[in-house]
Design an enzyme around this catalytic site. Structure first.
Site, short mmCIF file in Angstrom:
data_model
loop_
_atom_site.label_atom_id
_atom_site.label_comp_id
_atom_site.label_asym_id
_atom_site.label_seq_id
_atom_site.Cartn_x
_atom_site.Cartn_y
_atom_site.Cartn_z
N LYS A 136 -14.59 -73.69 -19.62
CA LYS A 136 -15.54 -73.06 -20.17
C LYS A 136 -15.21 -71.55 -20.17
O LYS A 136 -15.87 -70.94 -19.21
CB LYS A 136 -16.86 -73.37 -19.68
CG LYS A 136 -17.33 -74.69 -19.70
CD LYS A 136 -18.71 -75.05 -19.18
CE LYS A 136 -18.99 -76.64 -19.47
NZ LYS A 136 -20.33 -77.23 -18.72
N ASP A 188 -20.35 -87.07 -12.82
CA ASP A 188 -21.15 -86.14 -13.86
C ASP A 188 -22.49 -86.23 -13.67
O ASP A 188 -23.12 -87.29 -13.98
CB ASP A 188 -20.45 -86.39 -15.25
CG ASP A 188 -21.05 -85.23 -16.12
OD1 ASP A 188 -21.09 -84.11 -15.65
OD2 ASP A 188 -21.35 -85.59 -17.42
N LYS A 208 -13.01 -88.64 -20.68
CA LYS A 208 -14.15 -88.46 -20.64
C LYS A 208 -14.89 -89.52 -21.24
O LYS A 208 -14.41 -90.54 -22.11
CB LYS A 208 -14.64 -87.09 -21.17
CG LYS A 208 -13.93 -86.23 -20.23
CD LYS A 208 -14.36 -84.61 -20.50
CE LYS A 208 -15.61 -84.34 -19.89
NZ LYS A 208 -15.65 -82.77 -20.28
N GLU A 251 -14.23 -89.64 -16.02
CA GLU A 251 -15.51 -89.34 -15.88
C GLU A 251 -16.32 -90.34 -15.89
O GLU A 251 -16.19 -91.40 -16.62
CB GLU A 251 -15.91 -88.24 -16.91
CG GLU A 251 -17.42 -87.83 -17.04
CD GLU A 251 -17.85 -87.12 -18.12
OE1 GLU A 251 -17.85 -85.86 -17.98
OE2 GLU A 251 -17.97 -87.59 -19.35
N ARG A 294 -12.84 -47.37 -22.19
CA ARG A 294 -13.56 -48.45 -22.41
C ARG A 294 -12.81 -49.79 -22.25
O ARG A 294 -13.57 -50.97 -21.91
CB ARG A 294 -14.41 -48.38 -23.75
CG ARG A 294 -15.33 -49.50 -24.08
CD ARG A 294 -16.28 -49.98 -22.96
NE ARG A 294 -16.98 -48.99 -22.36
CZ ARG A 294 -17.64 -49.17 -21.19
NH1 ARG A 294 -17.56 -50.37 -20.52
NH2 ARG A 294 -18.30 -48.06 -20.59
#
Length: 284
Positions: free
Chosen positions: A141, A222, A173, A201, A106
């Protein structure tokens, strides 16, 4: 992957599954089902195979789980990371102590399924922008503790890595700009700290010239619409590289790439990739 501690990852993952998270040594005997069903010297031969068409990532990592519980097991890689294979492809053959291999199964599959899922989704995005000049990037992320593995899987799918974390590349940012008192103040502070290759950004076209005047080395556009991306690329006119981010999916990415941006960053290739359907099947 060169500085990823694979041994520690394997140890911790097996410890979680075998119920020895307090610092014990992984032992196949902790698999109470295999220990009850099989004699200690039972042998097993099995293959890890894909039930869907996939781009493979993580085969050597999967093999490490089997080797950890049965150092003498025989492993044959039947594919390699980065391969795009059809459904029904055998990826890895393993033969060794049955209890050990079943105890590792597993953990090996979870890792291989996850990384192959990322590589497969990444490949679909790369294919979607084929023939344009845009490069697909990943983001931060990622699942905690798995960033290096997930970013490795992105490269096996044909994507490129963005910054690894907060330490290796500056990115100014909106919240940095607000807290610093403006884009000029934020960028100048970064330069004063000795930082270079500063990405800024922007989320409106009218922020582009102030960001460039402040000394931005790259612009992150963005959540721009496709028409606004066309306008932004024309305005920047090659002065710095441009990167599109936000709202990117397989339906929208080609149109975004055709605006002329240099990079497209996509969080979902790591954040939302479905696990690949890979199983382990007994072989005579």
């Amino acid at each position: 992957m060169s500085d990823f501690d694979l041994a520690a990852f394997v140890e911790a993952t097996l410890a979680e599954d075998l119920g020895i998270e307090g610092g014990g040594v992984p032992d196949a005997a902790r698999d109470i089902t295999a220990t009850a069903c099989l004699p200690a010297d039972a042998r097993l031969k099995a293959v890890l195979d894909s039930r869907d068409a996939v781009t493979v990532a993580g085969l050597e990592i999967a093999a490490a789980f089997f080797r950890r519980l049965d150092p003498g097991c025989r492993i044959e890689l039947l594919a390699k990371d980065g391969d795009s294979v059809p459904a029904g492809t055998d990826l890895l053959l393993v033969e060794g102590n049955a209890r050990a291999l079943l105890a590792a199964e597993r953990s090996a599959l979870n890792t291989l399924q996850h990384l192959t899922g990322i590589a497969t989704l990444t490949r679909s995005y790369v294919d979607a922008i084929a023939g344009t000049t845009a490069t697909l990037l990943d983001t931060r992320k990622t699942l905690p503790g798995l960033r290096r593995l997930e970013k490795y899987a992105v490269t096996q799918g044909g994507g490129s890595n963005h910054r690894m974390g907060l330490w290796d590349a500056p990115m100014v940012k909106d919240n940095h700009i607000a807290a610093a008192g403006g884009v000029t103040e934020a960028v100048q502070a970064c330069k004063a700290a000795g930082l270079s290759n500063i990405t800024v950004e922007v989320d409106h076209i009218d922020q582009i010239e102030p960001a460039l005047a402040a000394g931005a080395d790259r612009l992150l556009l963005d959540n721009f619409t496709v028409p606004d991306l066309h306008a932004a690329v024309a305005l920047v006119a090659g002065r710095v590289p441009t990167e599109a981010s936000g709202g990117v999916n397989l339906t929208t990415i080609r149109a975004i790439a055709q605006t002329g941006v240099d990079y497209i960053s996509v969080g979902r290739i790591t954040q939302s990739a479905p696990a690949a359907d890979v199983g382990m099947d007994y072989r005579d």
